[in-house]
Structures are given as C-alpha cells and as structure tokens.
Motif scaffolding. Structure first.
Motif, short mmCIF file in Angstrom:
data_model
loop_
_atom_site.label_atom_id
_atom_site.label_comp_id
_atom_site.label_asym_id
_atom_site.label_seq_id
_atom_site.Cartn_x
_atom_site.Cartn_y
_atom_site.Cartn_z
N MET A 173 0.83 -1.21 0.00
CA MET A 173 0.00 0.00 0.00
C MET A 173 0.86 1.26 0.00
N ALA A 174 1.98 1.21 0.70
CA ALA A 174 2.89 2.35 0.72
C ALA A 174 3.44 2.63 -0.68
N GLU A 175 3.50 1.60 -1.52
CA GLU A 175 3.97 1.75 -2.90
C GLU A 175 2.81 1.94 -3.88
N ASN A 176 1.60 2.08 -3.33
CA ASN A 176 0.41 2.31 -4.17
C ASN A 176 0.20 1.20 -5.21
N LYS A 177 0.40 -0.04 -4.77
CA LYS A 177 0.14 -1.16 -5.66
C LYS A 177 -1.35 -1.20 -6.03
N PRO A 178 -1.68 -1.61 -7.23
CA PRO A 178 -3.10 -1.67 -7.62
C PRO A 178 -3.84 -2.76 -6.87
N ARG A 179 -5.17 -2.65 -6.87
CA ARG A 179 -6.00 -3.61 -6.16
C ARG A 179 -5.72 -5.05 -6.61
N THR A 180 -5.38 -5.22 -7.86
CA THR A 180 -5.11 -6.56 -8.39
C THR A 180 -3.93 -7.23 -7.71
N PHE A 181 -3.03 -6.45 -7.13
CA PHE A 181 -1.86 -7.02 -6.46
C PHE A 181 -2.27 -7.97 -5.33
N TYR A 182 -3.38 -7.67 -4.68
CA TYR A 182 -3.78 -8.42 -3.48
C TYR A 182 -4.69 -9.60 -3.80
N ALA A 183 -4.97 -9.81 -5.08
CA ALA A 183 -5.93 -10.85 -5.48
C ALA A 183 -5.39 -12.25 -5.17
N GLY A 184 -6.31 -13.16 -4.96
CA GLY A 184 -5.96 -14.56 -4.85
C GLY A 184 -5.65 -15.06 -3.46
N GLU A 185 -5.82 -14.22 -2.43
CA GLU A 185 -5.51 -14.69 -1.08
C GLU A 185 -6.52 -15.76 -0.66
N PRO A 186 -6.03 -16.91 -0.17
CA PRO A 186 -6.94 -17.98 0.25
C PRO A 186 -7.87 -17.51 1.37
N GLU A 187 -9.10 -17.97 1.31
CA GLU A 187 -10.10 -17.60 2.31
C GLU A 187 -10.52 -18.82 3.13
N VAL A 188 -10.96 -18.57 4.34
CA VAL A 188 -11.51 -19.64 5.17
C VAL A 188 -12.82 -20.11 4.54
N PRO A 189 -12.97 -21.42 4.33
CA PRO A 189 -14.22 -21.91 3.71
C PRO A 189 -15.45 -21.59 4.57
N LYS A 190 -16.57 -21.46 3.89
CA LYS A 190 -17.81 -21.10 4.59
C LYS A 190 -18.20 -22.14 5.63
N TRP A 191 -17.95 -23.41 5.35
CA TRP A 191 -18.36 -24.43 6.31
C TRP A 191 -17.59 -24.29 7.62
N VAL A 192 -16.35 -23.77 7.55
CA VAL A 192 -15.58 -23.54 8.77
C VAL A 192 -16.11 -22.32 9.50
N LEU A 193 -16.42 -21.26 8.74
CA LEU A 193 -17.03 -20.08 9.36
C LEU A 193 -18.33 -20.44 10.07
N ASP A 194 -19.12 -21.29 9.44
CA ASP A 194 -20.40 -21.71 10.04
C ASP A 194 -20.15 -22.44 11.35
N LEU A 195 -19.17 -23.35 11.36
CA LEU A 195 -18.88 -24.08 12.59
C LEU A 195 -18.35 -23.15 13.68
N ALA A 196 -17.65 -22.10 13.26
CA ALA A 196 -17.13 -21.12 14.23
C ALA A 196 -18.20 -20.14 14.69
N GLY A 197 -19.35 -20.13 14.03
CA GLY A 197 -20.41 -19.19 14.38
C GLY A 197 -20.11 -17.78 13.92
N LEU A 198 -19.38 -17.66 12.81
CA LEU A 198 -18.97 -16.35 12.31
C LEU A 198 -19.49 -16.13 10.90
N GLU A 199 -19.72 -14.86 10.56
CA GLU A 199 -20.14 -14.52 9.21
C GLU A 199 -18.96 -14.24 8.29
N GLY A 200 -17.81 -13.89 8.86
CA GLY A 200 -16.63 -13.59 8.06
C GLY A 200 -15.40 -13.56 8.93
N GLU A 201 -14.25 -13.48 8.29
CA GLU A 201 -12.97 -13.45 9.02
C GLU A 201 -12.78 -12.08 9.70
#
Length: 325
Positions: free
Chosen positions: A297-325
């Motif tokens: 961000m300090a180098e003003n990288k474009p939004r595309t730079f951050y793409a592709g980060e793995p996410e916690v699957p929804k079934w795990v969020l559901d078991l944790a009782g959370l809507e998101g990370e």
C-alpha cells in the motif's frame, strides 16, 4: 545432432534451470504464537486447561523449532487475582526454551481505546512478565499488536513506536497473516457443543484435515507476494495462537512446511532482513493487514496485487459461528 536429440537436450537444460531456480529460493520462517497462556481461556473449562496446555507444549517439542509466545496478562487472572496455575503455564513455556513477549493486558484494540490507554495496557501487560523473565536473567524485548492494529495515522504509529522503544521493545510484525483463529474457534465450538461420538469426531477430523492445507496455501500466497513486492523470499513471520487446534495439529503443520522447503528460524534472525526497517507505514485503515500488504500500500500497488488470497471456507465459518474473518 538430430532435431529430436537437440530438443531433448534443450528440455533437460530447461528443467535443470528450473530446478536450480527452485533450489535458490531461500524459504525461511519464524513462528509466533499469540494470546498466551491460552487463547479462549475464559471459555475453556478450568479442569481441561492443564491437559490442553500440556498437549500444545508436547506439539511444540515434537516440532522442535524456535517460537516466541506473546502474553495477555489478563488471562493470568481469575476474578482479578493472578492464578498461580496460570502463571505456571508461562513458566512451562520458558522451561521449554521459548521466548515470551508482550501482547498487552486485555488484548486491547489500539484503534478503539486510543494511544494513552493502549500504552497503559502495554505497561500492565508486563507486571508479571518482566519479573518472571528477570528470574532467568532475561527481559521482555518483543511486542505484538493485538488484532495487528498498529495506528491509523503516521503520527500515532510514530508515537507508539517511540513509547515501545523507550521501554525496550521491538515490534514483531506479521507477514503470513491467516484465519487460523477461525479454524480454532470452529474446533473448540465443536468440542464444546457437540456430544461425544462418531459424528463429532468426524467433524473434528474434517477440520484437522482442512487446516494444514489451508495454512500451506497461505504460505504459498505470501511467498508469492514477497517475490512480487520485494523480488525475493522474505524471511516470513507466521501468526498462530495457543489453542485446541494447534494442540493437535501444530507439529504436523511445521513438518508440512518443512517438506515445502521452509527452514524455521528465530524471530531475531527474521528481523535482520532490511525489509522490516520499513516499519508499519502504508496502511491507515481500521483493520490489521499483513506487513507485506502494508508495504504494498505504501507503494500504491493496484487492487489486483492483493488478489488470490486464500479464504476460510464457509463451512468452517459456520462451525465457528462467524459470518466472516
């Protein structure tokens, strides 16, 4: 020389070049474990805490790599009084050869409480830690921001860094951020809420089997981010927590990363890399991203730079009782 032979030799040279390049990647990583003596200590039955704690330390010993653990001193207390059995959990970490750092009293959010209250939480967070280390000829030297929230303005970050420096602390960043805590919350909730039996064990096994590949995918992602931003594989700093999931999976996770080519190092060695001199600059929002992303961000990288980060699957969020990370 025939075309087929030349083509074959060319392929051999290409594969050899790729192998040399792959071997040249210096994959180093330091482990940090937050929220000592235990992440969800208020929700963990006191009777089961010693066994869970012992299981985690057994996993750490089995893995056999350096660790810095970060302490929340409020977790040492029961009804406002330091509980000797909880203080002894920290002594167990020190007896095992691990270093301890300050994670504030109360795991407070700098962005919510403000700098004066946050500085007070830092000092309250060393009331037991500093004398405990002094008994061993040590002193606390590392600090970790709760929620990785390091200040919303350059002035606030500079003031906090100055305060920490005056008290002998160095900030330990996180480059390999992840949703490990979500997996751990899910695992703990299944243990607590589902009746013992085949169905519960199947769910716990599913979580264990999914957790390690998820964490390895995060390693791959942040290695790619480091290469893209810095041009080399930064000595990474990995965030985990003291919890029930790591009490059964930590050694397997470390072994899997080693098979990936990672060499485990101390936080001190990781911080020698000049990239860490960039500090916390680059991000002024309310959350707590990886330091690699702060620098991007300090180098003003474009939004595309951050793409592709793995996410916690929804079934795990559901078991944790959370809507998101």
């Amino acid at each position: 020389m025939s075309k087929r032979l030349r083509a074959g030799l060319g392929m051999i040279c290409l594969l050899s070049s790729l192998c040399v390049h792959a071997q040249a990647v210096d994959r180093r990583i330091a482990v940090t474990i937050d929220d000592l003596p235990w992440q969800r200590i208020g929700q963990t039955p006191e009777a089961s805490l010693p066994a869970q704690h012992a299981a985690l330390l057994a996993q750490l010993r089995q893995a056999g790599v350096p660790v810095v653990g970060f302490v929340n001193e409020d977790k040492l207390e029961i009804a406002g009084q330091v509980a000797p059995q909880r203080l002894s959990m920290l002594q167990d970490w020190l007896d095992a050869g691990y270093e301890l750092g300050n994670h504030t009293y109360g795991h407070v959010d700098l962005h919510e409480v403000g700098l004066p209250a946050f500085e007070d939480a830092i000092l309250r967070g060393e009331r037991q830690l500093r004398p405990l280390l002094a008994e061993r000829g040590q002193m606390p030297r590392y600090f970790r921001h709760p929620y990785l929230r390091a200040g919303r303005t350059p002035q606030e970050r500079a003031a906090l860094s100055g305060f920490l420096g005056e008290h002998g602390y160095r900030i330990v960043p996180v480059t390999v951020d992840n949703g490990e805590w979500v997996w751990a919350f899910a695992y703990a909730r299944v243990l607590e809420q589902q009746p013992a039996g085949a169905a519960r064990e199947a769910t716990l096994r599913q979580l264990r089997r999914g957790y390690v590949p998820y964490m390895l995918n995060k390693l791959d992602y942040f290695e790619h981010q480091s290469q893209a931003l810095l041009g080399y594989a930064l000595p990474q700093i990995w965030l985990m927590h003291a919890n029930e999931l790591n009490a059964v999976c930590y050694a397997e996770l470390v072994a899997a990363a080693q098979r990936r080519g990672y060499r485990f190092i101390t936080v001190e060695e990781a911080l020698r890399d000049p990239a860490y001199a960039r500090g916390e600059a680059g991000y002024d929002g309310r959350f707590g991203p990886s330091w690699l992303h702060r620098w991007a961000m300090a180098e003003n990288k474009p939004r595309t730079f951050y793409a592709g980060e793995p996410e916690v699957p929804k079934w795990v969020l559901d078991l944790a009782g959370l809507e998101g990370e």
